[in-house]
Design an enzyme around this catalytic site. Sequence first.
Site, mmCIF file in Angstrom:
data_model
loop_
_atom_site.group_PDB
_atom_site.id
_atom_site.type_symbol
_atom_site.label_atom_id
_atom_site.label_comp_id
_atom_site.label_asym_id
_atom_site.label_seq_id
_atom_site.Cartn_x
_atom_site.Cartn_y
_atom_site.Cartn_z
ATOM 1 N N HIS A 509 0.835 -1.211 0.000
ATOM 2 C CA HIS A 509 0.000 0.000 0.000
ATOM 3 C C HIS A 509 0.874 1.268 0.000
ATOM 4 O O HIS A 509 0.741 2.134 -0.869
ATOM 5 C CB HIS A 509 -0.909 -0.022 1.233
ATOM 6 C CG HIS A 509 -1.787 1.179 1.373
ATOM 7 N ND1 HIS A 509 -3.141 1.147 1.133
ATOM 8 C CD2 HIS A 509 -1.515 2.463 1.723
ATOM 9 C CE1 HIS A 509 -3.657 2.348 1.331
ATOM 10 N NE2 HIS A 509 -2.690 3.171 1.691
ATOM 11 N N GLU A 510 1.777 1.339 0.954
ATOM 12 C CA GLU A 510 2.604 2.542 1.067
ATOM 13 C C GLU A 510 3.533 2.692 -0.134
ATOM 14 O O GLU A 510 3.810 3.792 -0.586
ATOM 15 C CB GLU A 510 3.415 2.534 2.375
ATOM 16 C CG GLU A 510 2.570 2.531 3.656
ATOM 17 C CD GLU A 510 1.493 3.598 3.695
ATOM 18 O OE1 GLU A 510 1.638 4.641 3.028
ATOM 19 O OE2 GLU A 510 0.473 3.387 4.388
ATOM 20 N N HIS A 513 1.670 4.402 -2.889
ATOM 21 C CA HIS A 513 1.777 5.871 -2.766
ATOM 22 C C HIS A 513 3.166 6.313 -3.224
ATOM 23 O O HIS A 513 3.328 7.343 -3.874
ATOM 24 C CB HIS A 513 1.626 6.301 -1.301
ATOM 25 C CG HIS A 513 0.227 6.242 -0.767
ATOM 26 N ND1 HIS A 513 -0.846 6.844 -1.390
ATOM 27 C CD2 HIS A 513 -0.273 5.697 0.378
ATOM 28 C CE1 HIS A 513 -1.939 6.655 -0.653
ATOM 29 N NE2 HIS A 513 -1.622 5.955 0.412
ATOM 30 N N HIS A 516 3.471 6.652 -6.876
ATOM 31 C CA HIS A 516 2.760 7.873 -7.283
ATOM 32 C C HIS A 516 3.713 9.069 -7.149
ATOM 33 O O HIS A 516 3.763 9.948 -8.002
ATOM 34 C CB HIS A 516 1.541 8.056 -6.373
ATOM 35 C CG HIS A 516 0.417 8.863 -6.969
ATOM 36 N ND1 HIS A 516 -0.721 9.162 -6.262
ATOM 37 C CD2 HIS A 516 0.263 9.460 -8.167
ATOM 38 C CE1 HIS A 516 -1.523 9.879 -7.021
ATOM 39 N NE2 HIS A 516 -0.952 10.078 -8.177
HETATM 40 ZN ZN LIG Z 1 -2.896 5.269 2.012
#
Ligand SMILES: [Zn+2]
Length: 718
Positions: A509-510, A513, A516
């Site tokens: 998940h991290e 990011h 991104h």
């Molecule tokens: Zn998040």
Amino acid sequence: MTSTLSLILKGSLKKIKKVVIFLYIIAIPFSNIYSMNNPFYKSYNTQFEIPPFSEIEEKHYMPAFLKGMEEHNSEINEIIQSPEKPTFDNVIIAMERSGDILDRVSNVFFNLSGSATNIKLQEIEKEISPLLSEHYDSISLNPDIFNKIKLLWEDIDNLELSKEENKMLEESYKNFLRNGALLKGLEKDRYLKINQEISKLSVQFSQNLLAETNRFEIILNEDDLNGLPEDIINLAKEESEAKYKITGDNQYKDKYVFTLHNSSIFPFMTYSKRRDLRERLYKGYITRGDNNNEYDNKDITSKIASLRVEKANILGFNTHAHYVLDNTMAKTPEAVYGLLDKLWKPALSRAKSELQEMQSLVEDEGQNFKISSWDWWYYSEKVRKEKYDIDEEEIKNYFTLDNTINGIFETANKLFGLTFEEKFDITLYHPDARVWQVKDKDGSHLGLYVGDYYTRSSKRGGAWMSAFKEQSNFDGRERPIIINVCNFPPPSKDKPSLLSFEHVTTLFHEFGHGLHGLLTNTEYRSLSGTSVSRDFVEFPSQVLEHWASEPELMKSYAKHYETGEPISDELISKMQKASKFNQGFANTEYLAASYLDMDWHSLDTKEIQDTKSFEKKSLEGIGLIEEISSRYKTTYFQHIFTSSYSAGYYSYIWAAVLDSDAFKAFKESGDIFDVNLASKYRKYILEKGGTEDPMHLYRKFKGSDPDIAALLEDRGLN
Ligand SMILES: [Zn+2]
């Protein structure tokens, strides 16, 4: 989650606050502020322009903040004083360029205050936070700078701006409007007063909640601990020893203390065989802020809701939800309710069948009671063991931290051709932190990825992504320095750091990011990377979670820490079967809280509501069953009364529609690393930051609107 730091510090909202500077110049000798011996005062002359951590000392922060605000003020003043006709360059770009020192010191300070704090940093944080918020607040209400932006906005059709420049101007103008720049006279006074009142009430809410959480405990004897695993018992023993040490109170001697903190109550709810004790603890939890004592939050929450209606009205919106949602992907309350309504029935009906399953188990055990809300964790765990035969400890052996890091890097390599090279010659702020140079498929430098993975007492809980430096192109190619911070167990004497599968998903998940932030390719910092709307920002992170559990990838990265054997098909299949377990409950309690949030913020009257009956009406209105509570009740719903999630708790599931739909496209292509899809995903989502409307971006990537079907299937709600 992503850190909001970068969103707060963007260039388009900055200004002058002389009084503040003056006051603090008194507190700190001039020589400290003006001494050039401060690493934040000049751009970093280091490899990849990483902050020179070995030179940074605590004494550098406060002077740099003060000098940073002062420098920023004079830059903004110059923009205001300029006699030239306002242009995109001399207003918008000049603002984007302003505040260098402040950016440098903030990027280091707020990263470290989250991940490597100490008493000194905490003191600085307390001192600087209100000054910074005043500094930025006063910019958004400065009529001189706003008038320049307004002139540009009104002339936008004649400015011959690129698409991204257009967006920059639009965002600047709208941000000023949303922060009350058009208000005058009494309205402006009232607006400021409301902001102050809301912030005071929010602080009160949070302090009450903390007091209510801390004041409740149950003190148990050894024979009350039936069913609890050893590590949970040890924690409870440590808790009582600590309390005995502090208070000297004999009631703690040789006892076991359980509290309302998540790490204590939820394991207890899951494993304790004592139904009476589960009930006591649970009731303590759900009545926080609702005990008609000095810490009661009922009046506070209804006042906040009322003030928010008034503020929205002053700004020209019918309700607070209309105001908040105006600059999100959802755009309207109707769109949010529309999504919640589509999910609610299937989630509730699934939860009802889960309830039946648990009820049968109770009866099979020869017991005679109806399942209540405090039984849910305990009996769902029993059903899970019986049905799926999952052993968490066995799973962990395959997921060392290093294996999992290989897993995220392999995903980025197969999707986008990225390569990662660990750098050992760069000094970071803590010995646990590691750094990799990230290169693009043509070998060019893309950025740095810092990973700070182990839990420690100087770190706050949870996991997040943030940046030491953001990407931009407008003043030359600036590549980012991204960081992931987690709270994973450190290695022990005889074992490497072993992660639960929940931890594994967290890292994916991290890192989502992180990609991104790393792959972004925009002109301006203010629109780069994760600077997107709140209901879009979790899309790139949540979508990457899907790869974590794909057998093809798992077999390559999940290897037993002793034997090196890849994880077996049998274990993978057990994990997959169990992944939809208890989703009825999880989605129902989440959706109920989302409705409650939306209902509070869809009020179109300032009239003070009776909190209890308002909440009851809201939850009965959707048909929530008594065996499930809203994940948060009003009096302890911190997300919506103290942080920025008001009319925003829905964001996670909004983004989940996108991530499920997007991943389904990869699955349907027959190759979860399909190069064509990956390059579209990179080009239209990851590179674009906030430069275009997120729905347009999604359509360009996918070729169609997101469809909710994939989410329903993923969660077993179809
Ligand atoms: Zn998040």
